[in-house]
Design a protein around this motif. Structure first.
Motif, short mmCIF file in Angstrom:
data_model
loop_
_atom_site.label_atom_id
_atom_site.label_comp_id
_atom_site.label_asym_id
_atom_site.label_seq_id
_atom_site.Cartn_x
_atom_site.Cartn_y
_atom_site.Cartn_z
N UNK A 159 28.95 -2.03 47.97
CA UNK A 159 28.76 -3.29 47.27
C UNK A 159 29.48 -3.20 45.93
N UNK A 160 29.78 -4.35 45.31
CA UNK A 160 30.49 -4.30 44.02
C UNK A 160 29.79 -3.37 43.04
N UNK A 161 30.59 -2.56 42.38
CA UNK A 161 30.05 -1.58 41.45
C UNK A 161 31.11 -0.55 41.12
N UNK A 162 30.69 0.55 40.50
CA UNK A 162 31.63 1.55 39.99
C UNK A 162 31.27 2.93 40.53
N UNK A 163 32.27 3.60 41.10
CA UNK A 163 32.11 4.99 41.53
C UNK A 163 32.70 5.86 40.42
N UNK A 188 21.50 3.46 41.09
CA UNK A 188 22.52 4.50 41.18
C UNK A 188 22.42 5.20 42.54
N UNK A 189 23.55 5.65 43.06
CA UNK A 189 23.59 6.43 44.29
C UNK A 189 24.52 7.63 44.06
N UNK A 190 24.05 8.84 44.37
CA UNK A 190 24.84 10.04 44.12
C UNK A 190 25.01 10.84 45.40
N UNK A 268 23.06 19.89 44.87
CA UNK A 268 23.74 19.68 43.59
C UNK A 268 24.60 18.42 43.63
N UNK A 269 25.01 17.96 42.44
CA UNK A 269 25.69 16.67 42.31
C UNK A 269 27.21 16.81 42.36
N UNK A 270 27.88 15.68 42.50
CA UNK A 270 29.33 15.60 42.33
C UNK A 270 29.67 14.24 41.73
N UNK A 271 29.83 13.22 42.54
CA UNK A 271 30.14 11.88 42.02
C UNK A 271 28.91 10.99 42.14
N UNK A 272 28.95 9.86 41.43
CA UNK A 272 27.86 8.89 41.60
C UNK A 272 28.38 7.46 41.48
N UNK A 273 27.61 6.54 42.04
CA UNK A 273 27.92 5.11 42.05
C UNK A 273 26.83 4.38 41.29
N UNK A 274 27.23 3.36 40.53
CA UNK A 274 26.22 2.46 39.95
C UNK A 274 26.58 1.03 40.33
N UNK A 275 25.54 0.27 40.68
CA UNK A 275 25.79 -1.11 41.07
C UNK A 275 26.15 -1.92 39.83
N UNK A 276 26.60 -3.16 40.06
CA UNK A 276 27.11 -3.97 38.96
C UNK A 276 26.01 -4.29 37.94
N UNK A 277 24.78 -4.50 38.42
CA UNK A 277 23.68 -4.81 37.52
C UNK A 277 23.42 -3.67 36.54
N UNK A 341 13.00 3.66 35.26
CA UNK A 341 12.56 2.79 36.34
C UNK A 341 13.66 2.43 37.31
N UNK A 342 14.93 2.74 36.93
CA UNK A 342 16.06 2.50 37.84
C UNK A 342 16.06 3.58 38.92
N UNK A 343 16.33 3.18 40.14
CA UNK A 343 16.26 4.15 41.24
C UNK A 343 17.52 5.01 41.30
N UNK A 344 17.33 6.25 41.75
CA UNK A 344 18.44 7.16 42.02
C UNK A 344 18.39 7.50 43.51
N UNK A 345 19.30 6.90 44.26
CA UNK A 345 19.41 7.15 45.69
C UNK A 345 20.37 8.32 45.89
N UNK A 346 20.10 9.13 46.89
CA UNK A 346 20.93 10.31 47.13
C UNK A 346 21.45 10.32 48.56
N UNK A 347 22.75 10.50 48.68
CA UNK A 347 23.38 10.67 50.00
C UNK A 347 23.55 12.17 50.20
N UNK A 348 22.69 12.76 51.02
CA UNK A 348 22.73 14.20 51.27
C UNK A 348 23.79 14.48 52.33
N UNK A 349 24.75 15.31 51.96
CA UNK A 349 25.83 15.70 52.88
C UNK A 349 25.63 17.17 53.24
N UNK A 350 24.96 17.41 54.35
CA UNK A 350 24.61 18.79 54.71
C UNK A 350 25.81 19.60 55.18
N UNK A 351 26.85 18.91 55.64
CA UNK A 351 28.10 19.62 55.99
C UNK A 351 29.14 19.23 54.95
N UNK A 352 29.04 19.86 53.80
CA UNK A 352 29.98 19.52 52.72
C UNK A 352 30.22 20.72 51.83
#
Length: 597
Positions: A159-163, A188-190, A268-277, A341-352
């Motif tokens: 969706x529109x936003x910034x990686x 946010x999604x990381x 552990x982290x690498x990149x993250x996305x935040x929505x436009x809001x 209060x802003x959510x942090x969603x995580x995309x777990x990549x087990x083969x990465x």
């Protein structure tokens, strides 16, 4: 375990090659709406770096090395205090608002942080970390193309936003054929990568909410309870960030550090996305404070405020912070209350796997001796170069990138040569980095040498200077007074002893810039010459003088620090030199093909 790691390597290689192929098909062609990023933005630390980045982007677009129909921008940090990648993110949001008004709320945007001076990998200092050459491709891929290729699937599932990502890391992952990473949730999604607890101490670590699934999956969408920034192992345990293998098998997993996950691990982290809001919320905050006078970390200061378990304590942790401490705590606390209060969603990549290439040590390891990344990414030992079969290069354990080597030169194990010409009777020792150089006379480069040449524009005249030191030298280490410069080391030798060898006096004039922050970075010790080859030869003489403890006077030369070289750098001439090498290699290949046919 070896078989499991091999299987993971194969899966990563297949997934990576598919992405590279898809990117290759888009290079030099106009992209359809939604097929690629609407905007690709790169951050720069100052106006000189901004100009260098714009020149290189222009060259890439002219040579059709990038997808067309995309808005490529370079956003420069405001002059004054360092503001960190968090400050750069805020600054970039303001630039987007100025350029596009409300239109950018419908855009998918890739923001690449490349604003540092790369003091730990100085061959990237002049032209930028995001333009670091990689040993594969024709023309040679740089980190920018690799980033665009590895994220090729993201824009069409976002969706529109910034990686937000950094210029000096590589994320490789494998997921199911019918699966895609989606960035479509509010907040946010990381991305998260399984890693050892030791690796977790130098990264961000996710404390995930409990998960109901009983079976292991390559791709998992999880919610983050809280985010820990560079925590100790004790803190990881305290906040329940540590994962242990359950009833289902994790045997085919390997973290970014290729650690077996049969033992304990963290995500552990690498990149993250935040929505436009969320981006608009941060922009409104930045507009309100006006000028930022302290360093903000996009990971530590944004992500630690997210998730239901976030607490304000981290804002007072000011280790490694100097005079801006009071303002930093205030700004951090305001960001915390803004994002709480802003959510942090995580995309777990087990083969990465997550690779960092930001230091000389990491650069040499991954390009020469580490077979994992070489295999997974298809890195070559000889990439787009002219090198005779009779030249003595150490097979798969050295790396030659867009260079021309005479048949009688030799390159030892663990060394990287990029954008250079090496003549006969040139001997490169082990674990060296040679960049942008031209060596035609007989020369011996000692093991662990770092040699990087820059073109300079001084008073309207084209000049050259070559930085030369040890690959393990710490250019960032600084002392406050002249009496303490004996604590600095050049090629493993006391810096004061080196100055004696070069017949240089210890005065304030020996250093450029801040006179209370004295380091190898701002020491005026590198000669200015009228030709590239003379520049390399002279700097090698000062290096060999230190090695052999024999006098070599620098008194008769105009001397610059690395800091000053970057001010005087002539980007156009450096690009021209690389282009000359490129054209000669291309012509040589055409002639070879004609003769072969």
């Amino acid at each position: 375990m070896a078989a499991a790691n091999t299987l993971l390597g194969v899966k990563l290689r297949e997934a990576t090659q598919r992405k590279l192929q898809r990117f290759s098909e888009l290079r030099g062609k106009p992209v359809a709406a939604g097929e690629f990023w609407d905007i690709v933005a790169i951050t720069a630390a100052d106006e000189k770096q901004e100009l260098a980045y714009k020149q290189q982007l222009s060259e890439k677009l002219k040579k059709k090395e990038l997808p067309l129909g995309v808005q490529y921008h370079v956003f420069v940090d405001p002059a004054g205090a360092k503001i960190g990648n968090g400050g750069s993110t805020l600054c970039a949001l303001r630039c987007l608002e100025k350029l596009y008004g409300d239109k950018w709320n419908s855009f998918t945007i890739l923001l690449i942080h490349s604003g540092g001076y790369s003091q730990r990998l100085p061959n990237a200092s002049a032209l930028g970390k995001i333009f670091t050459a990689l040993p594969f491709g024709n023309p040679i891929y740089q980190m920018l193309e690799l980033k665009l290729a590895m994220y090729i699937d993201f824009p069409s599932h976002m969706k529109p936003g910034i990686l937000v990502t950094c210029a000096d890391d590589i994320e490789l992952y494998s997921i199911g054929e019918c699966e895609f990473i989606r960035f479509d949730k509010p907040g946010f999604t990381a991305l998260a990568h399984p890693s050892s607890l030791t690796v977790g101490t130098t990264h961000g670590v996710f404390v995930l909410e409990p998960f109901n699934y009983l079976e292991y999956r390559d791709l998992e969408y999880r919610c983050c309870h809280r985010f820990l920034h560079k925590p100790s192992i004790e803190q990881m345990r305290q906040f329940n960030a540590v994962c242990r293998p359950g009833n289902f098998s994790h045997q085919d997993l390997a973290g970014g550090d290729t650690t077996s996950l049969n033992s304990e691990y963290v995500y552990t982290d690498s990149l993250f996305y935040m929505d436009h809001k969320s981006a608009k919320k941060l922009l409104a905050f930045y507009e309100k404070i006006g000028t930022l006078n302290c360093e903000i970390d996009a990971y530590g200061d944004f992500l630690q405020a997210l998730g239901p378990g976030a607490t304000v304590e981290y804002t007072r942790n000011t280790s490694n912070v100097t005079k801006e401490e009071a303002e930093l705590i205030d700004i951090r606390q305001r960001i915390f209350h803004l994002l709480k209060g802003t959510s942090l969603n995580v995309v777990v990549l087990n083969k990465s796997k997550f690779y960092h290439i930001g230091t000389t040590e990491e650069y040499l390891l991954h390009f020469t001796s580490d077979s994992s990344l070489k295999s997974e990414l298809g890195l070559q030992s000889i990439a787009f170069s002219i090198i005779s079969a009779t030249s003595k290069c150490s097979g798969n354990t050295s790396c030659i990138i867009q260079s021309i080597l005479d048949s009688r030169c030799s390159v030892a194990t663990g060394s990287v040569v990029e954008y250079s010409r090496l003549g006969p009777d040139v001997s490169v020792g082990e674990n060296c980095i040679i960049s942008g150089s031209y060596i035609i006379t007989a020369a011996v480069l000692p093991a662990d040498s770092f040699v990087c040449s820059l073109s300079l524009k001084m008073n309207g005249h084209l000049k050259y200077s070559t930085m030369a030191f040890g690959v393990q030298d710490n250019l960032k280490r600084n002392v406050k007074t002249l009496s303490d410069i004996k604590l600095l080391q050049f090629f493993g030798v006391c810096f004061l002893s080196c100055l004696n060898i070069w017949n240089l006096k210890v005065t304030e004039e020996l250093f450029s810039g801040n006179k209370t922050c004295l380091s190898l970075w701002n020491a005026r010790i590198f000669p200015v010459c009228s030709s590239l080859s003379d520049s390399v030869t002279t700097s090698l003489k000062m290096l060999n003088a230190v090695q052999n403890k024999s006098a070599f006077s620098l008194n008769n030369y105009e001397l610059l620090s690395i800091e000053e070289m970057l001010v005087y750098k002539d980007v156009e001439d450096m690009i021209t030199y690389r282009e000359q090498i490129f054209l000669e290699i291309t012509l040589n290949r055409k002639q070879f093909d004609l003769e072969a046919s």
